[in-house]
Design an enzyme around this catalytic site. Sequence first.
Site, PDB file in Angstrom:
ATOM      1  N   HIS A 139       0.827  -1.217   0.000  1.00  0.00           N
ATOM      2  CA  HIS A 139       0.000   0.000   0.000  1.00  0.00           C
ATOM      3  C   HIS A 139       0.856   1.260   0.000  1.00  0.00           C
ATOM      4  CE1 HIS A 139      -3.152  -2.832   1.197  1.00  0.00           C
ATOM      5  NE2 HIS A 139      -4.009  -1.916   0.782  1.00  0.00           N
ATOM      6  N   LYS A 143      -0.869   5.105   4.694  1.00  0.00           N
ATOM      7  CA  LYS A 143      -1.859   4.239   5.357  1.00  0.00           C
ATOM      8  C   LYS A 143      -1.493   4.075   6.829  1.00  0.00           C
ATOM      9  CE  LYS A 143      -3.995  -0.339   4.830  1.00  0.00           C
ATOM     10  NZ  LYS A 143      -5.331   0.197   5.152  1.00  0.00           N
TER      11      LYS A 143
HETATM   12  N1  NAD Z   1     -13.038  -0.547   2.149  1.00  0.00           N
HETATM   13  C1  NAD Z   1     -12.291  -0.087   1.142  1.00  0.00           C
HETATM   14  O1  NAD Z   1     -12.489  -0.431  -0.036  1.00  0.00           O
HETATM   15  C2  NAD Z   1     -11.207   0.892   1.458  1.00  0.00           C
HETATM   16  C3  NAD Z   1     -10.443   1.471   0.436  1.00  0.00           C
HETATM   17  C4  NAD Z   1      -9.491   2.399   0.767  1.00  0.00           C
HETATM   18  C5  NAD Z   1      -9.320   2.754   2.097  1.00  0.00           C
HETATM   19  N2  NAD Z   1     -10.057   2.159   3.061  1.00  0.00           N
HETATM   20  C6  NAD Z   1      -9.954   2.531   4.467  1.00  0.00           C
HETATM   21  O2  NAD Z   1     -10.653   3.757   4.655  1.00  0.00           O
HETATM   22  C7  NAD Z   1     -10.068   4.480   5.734  1.00  0.00           C
HETATM   23  C8  NAD Z   1      -9.697   5.877   5.242  1.00  0.00           C
HETATM   24  O3  NAD Z   1      -8.683   5.777   4.269  1.00  0.00           O
HETATM   25  P1  NAD Z   1      -8.139   7.096   3.519  1.00  0.00           P
HETATM   26  O4  NAD Z   1      -6.991   6.656   2.687  1.00  0.00           O
HETATM   27  O5  NAD Z   1      -9.271   7.815   2.890  1.00  0.00           O
HETATM   28  O6  NAD Z   1      -7.613   7.936   4.788  1.00  0.00           O
HETATM   29  P2  NAD Z   1      -7.406   9.520   4.903  1.00  0.00           P
HETATM   30  O7  NAD Z   1      -6.509   9.726   6.063  1.00  0.00           O
HETATM   31  O8  NAD Z   1      -7.038  10.100   3.578  1.00  0.00           O
HETATM   32  O9  NAD Z   1      -8.871  10.065   5.256  1.00  0.00           O
HETATM   33  C9  NAD Z   1      -9.490   9.929   6.498  1.00  0.00           C
HETATM   34  C10 NAD Z   1     -10.290  11.197   6.716  1.00  0.00           C
HETATM   35  O10 NAD Z   1     -11.101  11.039   7.867  1.00  0.00           O
HETATM   36  C11 NAD Z   1     -11.085  12.273   8.566  1.00  0.00           C
HETATM   37  N3  NAD Z   1     -11.488  12.067   9.950  1.00  0.00           N
HETATM   38  C12 NAD Z   1     -10.755  11.641  10.995  1.00  0.00           C
HETATM   39  N4  NAD Z   1     -11.521  11.612  12.099  1.00  0.00           N
HETATM   40  C13 NAD Z   1     -12.772  12.006  11.722  1.00  0.00           C
HETATM   41  C14 NAD Z   1     -13.992  12.171  12.406  1.00  0.00           C
HETATM   42  N5  NAD Z   1     -14.085  11.930  13.718  1.00  0.00           N
HETATM   43  N6  NAD Z   1     -15.070  12.578  11.702  1.00  0.00           N
HETATM   44  C15 NAD Z   1     -14.999  12.826  10.370  1.00  0.00           C
HETATM   45  N7  NAD Z   1     -13.846  12.703   9.661  1.00  0.00           N
HETATM   46  C16 NAD Z   1     -12.759  12.293  10.349  1.00  0.00           C
HETATM   47  C17 NAD Z   1      -9.640  12.738   8.438  1.00  0.00           C
HETATM   48  O11 NAD Z   1      -9.501  14.106   8.746  1.00  0.00           O
HETATM   49  C18 NAD Z   1      -9.397  12.428   6.962  1.00  0.00           C
HETATM   50  O12 NAD Z   1      -9.836  13.496   6.141  1.00  0.00           O
HETATM   51  C19 NAD Z   1      -8.891   3.633   6.213  1.00  0.00           C
HETATM   52  O13 NAD Z   1      -9.299   2.825   7.288  1.00  0.00           O
HETATM   53  C20 NAD Z   1      -8.571   2.778   5.007  1.00  0.00           C
HETATM   54  O14 NAD Z   1      -7.931   1.575   5.339  1.00  0.00           O
HETATM   55  C21 NAD Z   1     -10.977   1.235   2.768  1.00  0.00           C
HETATM   56  O1  LIG Z   2      -5.603   2.691   1.201  1.00  0.00           O
HETATM   57  C1  LIG Z   2      -6.051   2.029   2.163  1.00  0.00           C
HETATM   58  O2  LIG Z   2      -5.883   2.364   3.345  1.00  0.00           O
HETATM   59  C2  LIG Z   2      -6.795   0.792   1.864  1.00  0.00           C
HETATM   60  N1  LIG Z   2      -7.398   0.195   2.870  1.00  0.00           N
HETATM   61  C3  LIG Z   2      -8.174  -0.992   2.786  1.00  0.00           C
HETATM   62  C4  LIG Z   2      -7.519  -2.109   3.573  1.00  0.00           C
HETATM   63  O3  LIG Z   2      -6.871  -1.840   4.616  1.00  0.00           O
HETATM   64  O4  LIG Z   2      -7.662  -3.268   3.182  1.00  0.00           O
HETATM   65  C5  LIG Z   2      -8.505  -1.388   1.377  1.00  0.00           C
HETATM   66  C6  LIG Z   2      -7.409  -1.133   0.417  1.00  0.00           C
HETATM   67  C7  LIG Z   2      -6.920   0.316   0.493  1.00  0.00           C
END
Ligand code: NAD
Ligand SMILES: O=C(O)C1=N[C@H](C(=O)O)CCC1
Length: 255
Positions: A139, A143
């Site tokens: 990643h 992250k």
């Molecule tokens: N399920 C999926 O397909 C998938 C894909 C990518 C990322 N993710 C996950 O999604 C999450 C976010 O990833 P990201 O890369 O966007 O992170 P990021 O750090 O870019 O974004 C997170 C956002 O949440 C905000 N935040 C923090 N606390 C908050 C609160 N109490 N209320 C509202 N906003 C708040 C932060 O300020 C930030 O803007 C991670 O857990 C990541 O692993 C999941």
């Molecule tokens: O970018 C991230 O953070 C991602 N989080 C998810 C995970 O932890 O599996 C999905 C992939 C991207």
Amino acid sequence: MSPAAPTSRLPVAVLGAPGRMGAETVRAVESAGDLELVAALGRGDDLERAAQAAVVVDFTRPDVVMDHVRWCVQRGISAVVGTTGFTEERLAQVRGWLREQPGTGVVVAPNFSVGAVLMMHFAEQAARFYESVEVVELHHPDKVDAPSGTAVRTAERISAARAEAGVAAPPDATSQELPGARGADVAGIRVHGVRLRGLVAHQEVLFGDQGETLTVRHDSFDRSSFMPGVLAAVRQVRDRPGLTVGIEPFLGLGS
Ligand SMILES: NC(=O)c1ccc[n+]([C@@H]2O[C@H](COP(=O)([O-])OP(=O)(O)OC[C@H]3O[C@@H](n4cnc5c(N)ncnc54)[C@H](O)[C@@H]3O)[C@@H](O)[C@H]2O)c1
Ligand SMILES: O=C(O)C1=N[C@H](C(=O)O)CCC1
């Protein structure tokens, strides 16, 4: 000819809107003709601004996501949750909250990309045929969590499939190692994490047996890859009261 009656759009709020996934989700919701973005909230914003939503999407952080899910469920607002960090204990807690709000749905998915879902599905199918298996997740370096939620879920599913088939633990004669050199142990499966500038979200599942290996690999090169899954969950979550883990049911894979 009389004008067509206006159709109502589904009101959606996005939590974590300024973040990488939140911003992508805001764009996707705004581009969808059947959805209406009613709130795009970041850290410090008043959650009450999301109260008019029928569905809340959460891409925030593992340390705050449970408060958001509880807030939604207590108000009968369905939630689509991509934020990682969902242990069995956390999922049980969400199920408990949902028992008090029987009409509400929550989808928790570690990965909304169709390819990643298929990668996990294929890995689960292959699991019982190989003596050895290891998971490598790769990643972007911003992250916060490791292993990735996807890698944890993959390892758990492989482990369960092997246990059901009576396959023994993968062989490993390592007796001397620097701590961490063999990765993390997730349900008996070794999981390795790479953090590298230039990457988005990638995973390899390596299987090995006498004289052969099989590699199942998935790459998300762009966060737009997650959006069809996110939108499918947003549109269908209210039709699935209770907790749904993963988007497999929306793809016709599993229940
Ligand atoms: N399920 C999926 O397909 C998938 C894909 C990518 C990322 N993710 C996950 O999604 C999450 C976010 O990833 P990201 O890369 O966007 O992170 P990021 O750090 O870019 O974004 C997170 C956002 O949440 C905000 N935040 C923090 N606390 C908050 C609160 N109490 N209320 C509202 N906003 C708040 C932060 O300020 C930030 O803007 C991670 O857990 C990541 O692993 C999941
Ligand atoms: O970018 C991230 O953070 C991602 N989080 C998810 C995970 O932890 O599996 C999905 C992939 C991207």
